[in-house]
Design a protein around this motif. Sequence first.
Motif, PDB file in Angstrom:
ATOM      1  N   VAL A 139      53.143  65.625 -71.448  1.00  0.00           N
ATOM      2  CA  VAL A 139      52.778  67.447 -72.625  1.00  0.00           C
ATOM      3  C   VAL A 139      51.632  68.007 -72.371  1.00  0.00           C
ATOM      4  CG1 VAL A 139      53.017  68.398 -75.210  1.00  0.00           C
ATOM      5  CG2 VAL A 139      54.793  66.215 -73.716  1.00  0.00           C
ATOM      6  N   LEU A 140      50.632  67.033 -72.597  1.00  0.00           N
ATOM      7  CA  LEU A 140      49.068  67.651 -72.337  1.00  0.00           C
ATOM      8  C   LEU A 140      49.158  68.667 -70.612  1.00  0.00           C
ATOM      9  CD1 LEU A 140      46.718  68.104 -73.291  1.00  0.00           C
ATOM     10  CD2 LEU A 140      45.361  66.101 -72.605  1.00  0.00           C
ATOM     11  N   VAL A 141      49.193  67.525 -70.004  1.00  0.00           N
ATOM     12  CA  VAL A 141      49.247  68.366 -68.311  1.00  0.00           C
ATOM     13  C   VAL A 141      49.923  69.573 -68.544  1.00  0.00           C
ATOM     14  CG1 VAL A 141      49.342  68.152 -65.404  1.00  0.00           C
ATOM     15  CG2 VAL A 141      48.623  66.373 -68.082  1.00  0.00           C
ATOM     16  N   TYR A 142      50.812  69.696 -68.494  1.00  0.00           N
ATOM     17  CA  TYR A 142      52.250  70.806 -68.457  1.00  0.00           C
ATOM     18  C   TYR A 142      51.640  72.392 -69.871  1.00  0.00           C
ATOM     19  CZ  TYR A 142      56.312  68.489 -66.036  1.00  0.00           C
ATOM     20  OH  TYR A 142      56.345  67.868 -65.651  1.00  0.00           O
ATOM     21  N   LEU A 143      51.184  72.055 -70.962  1.00  0.00           N
ATOM     22  CA  LEU A 143      50.379  72.721 -71.728  1.00  0.00           C
ATOM     23  C   LEU A 143      49.062  73.316 -70.967  1.00  0.00           C
ATOM     24  CD1 LEU A 143      50.736  70.838 -75.107  1.00  0.00           C
ATOM     25  CD2 LEU A 143      52.136  73.384 -74.109  1.00  0.00           C
ATOM     26  N   ILE A 144      48.673  72.745 -69.958  1.00  0.00           N
ATOM     27  CA  ILE A 144      47.756  73.306 -69.681  1.00  0.00           C
ATOM     28  C   ILE A 144      47.382  73.997 -67.986  1.00  0.00           C
ATOM     29  CG2 ILE A 144      45.540  72.727 -68.256  1.00  0.00           C
ATOM     30  CD1 ILE A 144      44.879  70.174 -69.665  1.00  0.00           C
TER      31      ILE A 144
END
Length: 249
Positions: A139-144
């Motif tokens: 989720v964190l990588v996708y938000l970035i």
Amino acid sequence: MLDAAVKALSQILSPPMRSILWRSIGLALVLIVVLAIGLQRLLSWLAGDGERWAEAMLGPGFHTPLNALAWIISIAAGFGVVLGAVFLMPAITSLVASVFVDEVADHVEREHYPTERPGVALPLGLAITEGTKTALLTVLVYLIALPFVFIAGVGFIAFFIATAWLLGREYFELAAMRFRPPAEAKAMRKHNAGIIFTAGLVIAAFVSIPIVNLATPLFGMAFMVHMHKRLSGPWRELIEPRKAGVTAG
């Protein structure tokens, strides 16, 4: 690697795996529905609060256009939730995989490696912790990467590469930890980072196919069980002299 992928694909539809397949699909659908409802409620609530705040700032005369804008935003939020669920499938399948990791691995090992030492089931808490960490990192990588979606498709390439790295990493470590301590499993994954990332590309391609991607936990785990078996020979030759040296010292 191609042989491992073909074996994994053929086995996920075999009779012994069908029970796991239906249960994993059911759990994935439940998680998707819960996520979609939660996001839709959150976005609708934010739209309603935003409308009241804007009306307080602009005055009652703007009530009708603001109400129409809030309605449009709510509809857009619904479509956004559907799109978000598609992008979050790798995170969802990571959580599902952590529940069924040992059942899948047991079937693969019994069918393809009956004469070899079977793996030891992971503690459920450890498996779920690893799956949750991967899901949150996804989720964190996708938000970035999300802002880059609108730059000539760069975001989609970033999504695919990130998915390959994250899922390859998780599934291989889960397969490896059935035979070795977590620290050694992670060291083995790092030592074979290029091969495992390439295998992760196969899983990323699988998880990008709608509907079919609900079977990702079974395919990914079965695939990486085969990959771990193939890499264990060279790794054993590398690690055993080191252990012997430490023991002698």
